[in-house]
Design a protein around this motif. Structure first.
Motif, PDB file in Angstrom:
ATOM      1  N   THR A   1      -1.370 -15.037 -21.718  1.00 49.62           N
ATOM      2  CA  THR A   1      -0.271 -14.174 -21.173  1.00 49.62           C
ATOM      3  C   THR A   1       0.594 -15.039 -20.323  1.00 49.62           C
ATOM      4  N   ALA A   2       1.708 -14.984 -20.778  1.00 45.99           N
ATOM      5  CA  ALA A   2       3.065 -15.588 -20.041  1.00 45.99           C
ATOM      6  C   ALA A   2       3.780 -14.550 -19.047  1.00 45.99           C
ATOM      7  N   THR A   3       3.705 -14.963 -17.659  1.00 47.03           N
ATOM      8  CA  THR A   3       4.453 -14.079 -16.702  1.00 47.03           C
ATOM      9  C   THR A   3       5.308 -15.233 -15.940  1.00 47.03           C
ATOM     10  N   ASP A   4       6.433 -14.452 -15.616  1.00 50.53           N
ATOM     11  CA  ASP A   4       7.519 -15.147 -15.072  1.00 50.53           C
ATOM     12  C   ASP A   4       7.621 -14.711 -13.388  1.00 50.53           C
ATOM     13  N   ASP A   5       8.360 -15.023 -12.757  1.00 45.50           N
ATOM     14  CA  ASP A   5       8.193 -14.979 -11.229  1.00 45.50           C
ATOM     15  C   ASP A   5       8.517 -13.507 -10.767  1.00 45.50           C
ATOM     16  N   CYS A   6       8.939 -12.708 -11.509  1.00 45.60           N
ATOM     17  CA  CYS A   6       9.379 -11.281 -11.389  1.00 45.60           C
ATOM     18  C   CYS A   6       8.116 -10.258 -11.782  1.00 45.60           C
ATOM     19  N   GLY A   7       7.209 -11.089 -12.505  1.00 43.85           N
ATOM     20  CA  GLY A   7       5.904 -10.079 -13.131  1.00 43.85           C
ATOM     21  C   GLY A   7       6.181  -9.648 -14.348  1.00 43.85           C
ATOM     22  N   ASN A   8       7.301 -10.110 -15.070  1.00 42.34           N
ATOM     23  CA  ASN A   8       7.475  -9.722 -16.377  1.00 42.34           C
ATOM     24  C   ASN A   8       6.345 -10.703 -17.187  1.00 42.34           C
ATOM     25  N   SER A   9       5.890  -9.809 -18.228  1.00 45.62           N
ATOM     26  CA  SER A   9       4.736 -10.789 -18.933  1.00 45.62           C
ATOM     27  C   SER A   9       4.841 -10.294 -20.415  1.00 45.62           C
TER      28      SER A   9
ATOM     29  N   SER B   1      14.872 -13.410  -8.974  1.00 48.08           N
ATOM     30  CA  SER B   1      15.695 -12.641  -9.954  1.00 48.08           C
ATOM     31  C   SER B   1      16.019 -11.325  -9.706  1.00 48.08           C
ATOM     32  N   ASN B   2      15.649 -10.807  -8.779  1.00 49.58           N
ATOM     33  CA  ASN B   2      15.906  -9.573  -8.258  1.00 49.58           C
ATOM     34  C   ASN B   2      16.682  -9.343  -7.062  1.00 49.58           C
ATOM     35  N   TYR B   3      17.765  -8.819  -6.802  1.00 52.04           N
ATOM     36  CA  TYR B   3      18.473  -8.866  -5.708  1.00 52.04           C
ATOM     37  C   TYR B   3      19.592  -7.809  -5.884  1.00 52.04           C
ATOM     38  N   GLN B   4      20.336  -7.626  -4.741  1.00 48.17           N
ATOM     39  CA  GLN B   4      21.425  -6.624  -4.678  1.00 48.17           C
ATOM     40  C   GLN B   4      22.558  -7.317  -4.383  1.00 48.17           C
ATOM     41  N   LEU B   5      23.687  -7.069  -4.989  1.00 50.10           N
ATOM     42  CA  LEU B   5      25.217  -7.753  -4.555  1.00 50.10           C
ATOM     43  C   LEU B   5      25.868  -6.387  -3.930  1.00 50.10           C
TER      44      LEU B   5
ATOM     45  N   VAL C   1      20.536  -6.266  -9.562  1.00 52.61           N
ATOM     46  CA  VAL C   1      20.418  -6.963 -10.478  1.00 52.61           C
ATOM     47  C   VAL C   1      18.867  -6.973 -10.619  1.00 52.61           C
ATOM     48  N   GLN C   2      18.281  -7.155 -11.994  1.00 54.65           N
ATOM     49  CA  GLN C   2      16.831  -7.010 -12.029  1.00 54.65           C
ATOM     50  C   GLN C   2      16.620  -7.881 -13.417  1.00 54.65           C
ATOM     51  N   ASP C   3      15.461  -8.571 -13.233  1.00 56.15           N
ATOM     52  CA  ASP C   3      14.934  -9.272 -14.257  1.00 56.15           C
ATOM     53  C   ASP C   3      13.654  -8.472 -14.892  1.00 56.15           C
ATOM     54  N   THR C   4      14.201  -8.032 -16.231  1.00 54.96           N
ATOM     55  CA  THR C   4      13.317  -7.311 -16.983  1.00 54.96           C
ATOM     56  C   THR C   4      13.014  -7.748 -18.244  1.00 54.96           C
ATOM     57  N   THR C   5      13.267  -9.104 -18.588  1.00 49.01           N
ATOM     58  CA  THR C   5      13.162  -9.633 -19.722  1.00 49.01           C
ATOM     59  C   THR C   5      12.021 -10.506 -19.456  1.00 49.01           C
ATOM     60  N   PRO C   6      10.848 -10.330 -20.322  1.00 47.24           N
ATOM     61  CA  PRO C   6       9.553 -11.182 -20.404  1.00 47.24           C
ATOM     62  C   PRO C   6       9.907 -12.541 -20.818  1.00 47.24           C
ATOM     63  N   PRO C   7       8.988 -13.413 -20.519  1.00 45.53           N
ATOM     64  CA  PRO C   7       9.046 -14.746 -21.114  1.00 45.53           C
ATOM     65  C   PRO C   7       8.888 -14.763 -22.787  1.00 45.53           C
ATOM     66  N   VAL C   8       9.247 -15.960 -23.357  1.00 45.28           N
ATOM     67  CA  VAL C   8       8.867 -16.131 -24.722  1.00 45.28           C
ATOM     68  C   VAL C   8       8.321 -17.253 -24.969  1.00 45.28           C
ATOM     69  N   PHE C   9       7.056 -17.211 -25.780  1.00 44.22           N
ATOM     70  CA  PHE C   9       6.198 -18.479 -26.150  1.00 44.22           C
ATOM     71  C   PHE C   9       7.025 -19.119 -27.161  1.00 44.22           C
ATOM     72  N   THR C  10       6.813 -20.382 -26.995  1.00 46.19           N
ATOM     73  CA  THR C  10       7.418 -21.629 -27.674  1.00 46.19           C
ATOM     74  C   THR C  10       6.464 -22.409 -28.473  1.00 46.19           C
TER      75      THR C  10
END
Length: 238
Positions: free
Chosen positions: A113-121, A25-29, A51-60
């Motif tokens: 702790t919920a962590t996504d592929d880009c390290g946001n938690s 989810s982190n890349y450059q166009l 493009v950067q993923d800075t949004t952490p996951p959300v518990f459900t």
């Protein structure tokens, strides 16, 4: 995009290049527009988007709440899930014990702790306040070797509103006290307390019977109830 030329019609060609970053989810166009006239003259315009993923996951689902529990009935830590807009999520659980102000009370701090592929938690914490019933060590050998020198009631100091009675094999009370604390107010194999026979007399070796009553509470305030325990106590007084 469009372009104009003084001498002819301009043709615009668009090209987009993606350069991957540290995660999906982190890349450059890199976007390039190239305008060309009939004579081959060119002009380019470049746009770079990071493009950067800075949004952490959300518990459900239903989240566990703080609460009180008995040490013998600790609720099982639930399996929690979380979602993320951009990728997969990994949920881990860490559990720590925090000792309280006495041995029969402590807290369990559970942190998911919920962590996504880009390290946001993101984290969620549950605190369970626990109270344990006393553990009775039913042998006394007051010989000064620091082992079983007293009638040890593990955790009784957490429940000062208590009463301890000890009877001999004929049902005669040989010891009674309130506010037993394992330190200053203890049974050491001698007859003592209210309404006991032969006060301060060393009791003979044998099997005795105890009755222990104490006011149990999760936190010293809520859920108070009187607990009664009874059983046999062996005294080695040679």
């Amino acid at each position: 995009m469009t372009a104009i030329d003084n001498c002819s019609t301009a043709t615009v060609i668009y090209n987009e290049q993606r350069i991957n970053g540290s995660c999906a989810s982190n890349y450059q166009l890199i976007r390039t527009w190239t305008a060309t006239d009939a004579c081959g003259n060119e002009t380019s315009h470049i746009q770079i988007i990071d493009v950067q993923d800075t949004t952490p996951p959300v518990f459900t689902g239903e989240l566990p709440v703080d609460g009180f529990a008995d040490c013998d009935n600790i609720p099982v830590a639930p399996t929690m899930t979380a979602t993320d807009n951009c990728g997969n999520v990994t949920v881990t659980l860490d559990e720590q014990r925090i000792d309280g102000d006495c041995s029969s009370r402590y807290e369990l701090i559970r942190t998911w702790t919920a962590t996504d592929d880009c390290g946001n938690s993101s984290t969620y914490t549950q605190t369970i306040t626990l109270a344990c019933h006393i553990k009775i060590w039913n042998a006394v050998s007051p010989d000064g070797d620091t082992k079983n020198d007293i009638f040890y009631l593990e955790g009784i100091e957490c429940y000062p509103n208590n009463n301890v009675e000890i009877f001999n094999r004929w049902g005669v009370k040989v010891y009674e006290t309130s506010n037993y604390d394992n330190i200053n107010n203890v049974f050491k194999g001698y007859s003592d307390g209210r309404s006991t026979i032969s006060r301060n007399e060393k009791l003979p070796t044998g099997t005795y019977f105890y009755i222990i009553k104490y006011e149990y509470s999760y936190d010293g305030v809520n859920g108070k109830q009187m607990i009664n325990k009874a059983g046999h106590l062996y005294i080695q007084n040679n």
